[in-house]
Design an enzyme around this catalytic site. Structure first.
Site, PDB file in Angstrom:
ATOM      1  N   LEU A  56       0.852  -1.193   0.000  1.00 36.79           N
ATOM      2  CA  LEU A  56       0.000   0.000   0.000  1.00 36.79           C
ATOM      3  C   LEU A  56       0.884   1.238   0.000  1.00 36.79           C
ATOM      4  CD1 LEU A  56      -2.617  -1.021   2.750  1.00 36.79           C
ATOM      5  CD2 LEU A  56      -2.921  -1.154   0.261  1.00 36.79           C
ATOM      6  N   ASP A  57       0.366   2.329  -0.554  1.00 30.80           N
ATOM      7  CA  ASP A  57       1.070   3.614  -0.479  1.00 30.80           C
ATOM      8  C   ASP A  57       1.297   3.993   0.976  1.00 30.80           C
ATOM      9  OD1 ASP A  57       0.856   3.791  -3.233  1.00 30.80           O
ATOM     10  OD2 ASP A  57      -0.938   5.041  -3.171  1.00 30.80           O
ATOM     11  N   ARG A  58       2.270   4.841   1.213  1.00 25.38           N
ATOM     12  CA  ARG A  58       2.603   5.279   2.570  1.00 25.38           C
ATOM     13  C   ARG A  58       1.364   5.741   3.338  1.00 25.38           C
ATOM     14  NH1 ARG A  58       6.961   8.236   5.305  1.00 25.38           N
ATOM     15  NH2 ARG A  58       8.232   8.186   3.431  1.00 25.38           N
ATOM     16  N   THR A  60      -1.866   5.247   2.665  1.00 32.21           N
ATOM     17  CA  THR A  60      -3.033   4.368   2.641  1.00 32.21           C
ATOM     18  C   THR A  60      -2.934   3.359   3.781  1.00 32.21           C
ATOM     19  OG1 THR A  60      -3.161   4.575   0.224  1.00 32.21           O
ATOM     20  CG2 THR A  60      -4.379   2.761   1.237  1.00 32.21           C
ATOM     21  N   ARG A 162      -6.949   6.625  -6.590  1.00 29.93           N
ATOM     22  CA  ARG A 162      -6.757   8.066  -6.384  1.00 29.93           C
ATOM     23  C   ARG A 162      -6.914   8.828  -7.706  1.00 29.93           C
ATOM     24  NH1 ARG A 162      -1.016   7.978  -3.705  1.00 29.93           N
ATOM     25  NH2 ARG A 162      -1.309  10.258  -3.646  1.00 29.93           N
TER      26      ARG A 162
END
Length: 239
Positions: A56-58, A60, A162
């Site tokens: 996951l993105d930082r 998220t 996003r």
């Protein structure tokens, strides 16, 4: 001792984590608490060889699955690469989304006009991408109108949810890269976000939570679910 993470499930082969927002999956510096994988090694011990099945993105939060051995990792990655996993997210977006549900189909590729090297966008001839959404709640606060969405991405492109939500003019609250002002992201990485910019972002992280994953494994239907953090749920009024 600092808490490492919330464990959703653990057995001999798997560790399933509810990743907090703001924590990177892979190390960017030496601190053993600075990334999810380094915290996993602290949890499992120095002889462990963990593999992140998904990332996951930082900013998220939500479900991250860790395989404890090579064989399990290979088997689960085949399922992920074969798109045999249903991923469910919660997102809080700007504005009231009119449709009760909808599908966004828009190809994605590099944003060549952006000053941000890692930014993608909707491009003709890009990688095919599909995201379904359902409205869970429309609400208003002093900061404006917002919608809580249940989101199901059918493809796993970088930043897909996003980008797609910004593409239909409902960017995710707190999204520094796709929220319409790229300087918010540049200010973040350059450590110069002002009080006024934080106020513009409204939330400390972008409001995207990986709530659940579902897949079949060795003939069984598997589901792992995680609750969103307090700052996320409090924003739309859930106790």
């Amino acid at each position: 001792m600092e808490k490492l993470f919330d464990v959703v499930h653990e057995d001999a082969e798997l560790l399933v984590i509810n990743k907090p927002a703001g924590l990177v999956c892979h190390p960017t510096k030496g601190d053993e608490y600075s990334s999810l994988i380094s915290r996993v090694r602290l949890h499992l011990g120095p002889e462990s060889h963990p593999h992140l099945v998904n990332r996951l993105d930082r900013e998220t939060s939500g479900i991250v699955i860790v395989a404890k051995d090579d064989t399990t990792a290979r088997g689960l990655r085949r399922i992920w690469e074969g798109r045999e996993v249903q991923k469910e997210y919660l997102a809080i977006v700007h504005g009231h989304v009119r449709e009760e549900q909808g599908t966004i189909q828009a190809a994605l590729g590099k944003d060549t006009s952006s000053i941000i090297a890692i930014k993608d966008t909707v491009v003709e001839g890009g990688a095919a991408s599909q995201t379904d959404f359902t409205v869970k709640k429309r609400f208003s606060r002093e900061e404006g109108d917002f919608t809580l969405l249940r989101v199901l991405p059918h493809t796993g492109r970088k930043h897909q949810i996003r980008i797609h939500l910004a593409h239909i003019d409902h960017p995710i609250v707190g999204d520094k890269m796709y929220g319409g002002d790229e300087d918010l992201y540049m200010a973040l990485v350059q450590d110069r976000l002002t009080e006024e910019q934080w106020k513009k972002l409204i939330l400390p992280h972008h409001a995207l939570h990986a709530r659940a994953v579902r897949y079949e494994w060795r003939g069984l239907k598997i589901e792992f679910c995680s609750a969103a953090e307090k700052w996320f749920t409090a924003f739309y009024g859930e106790d």
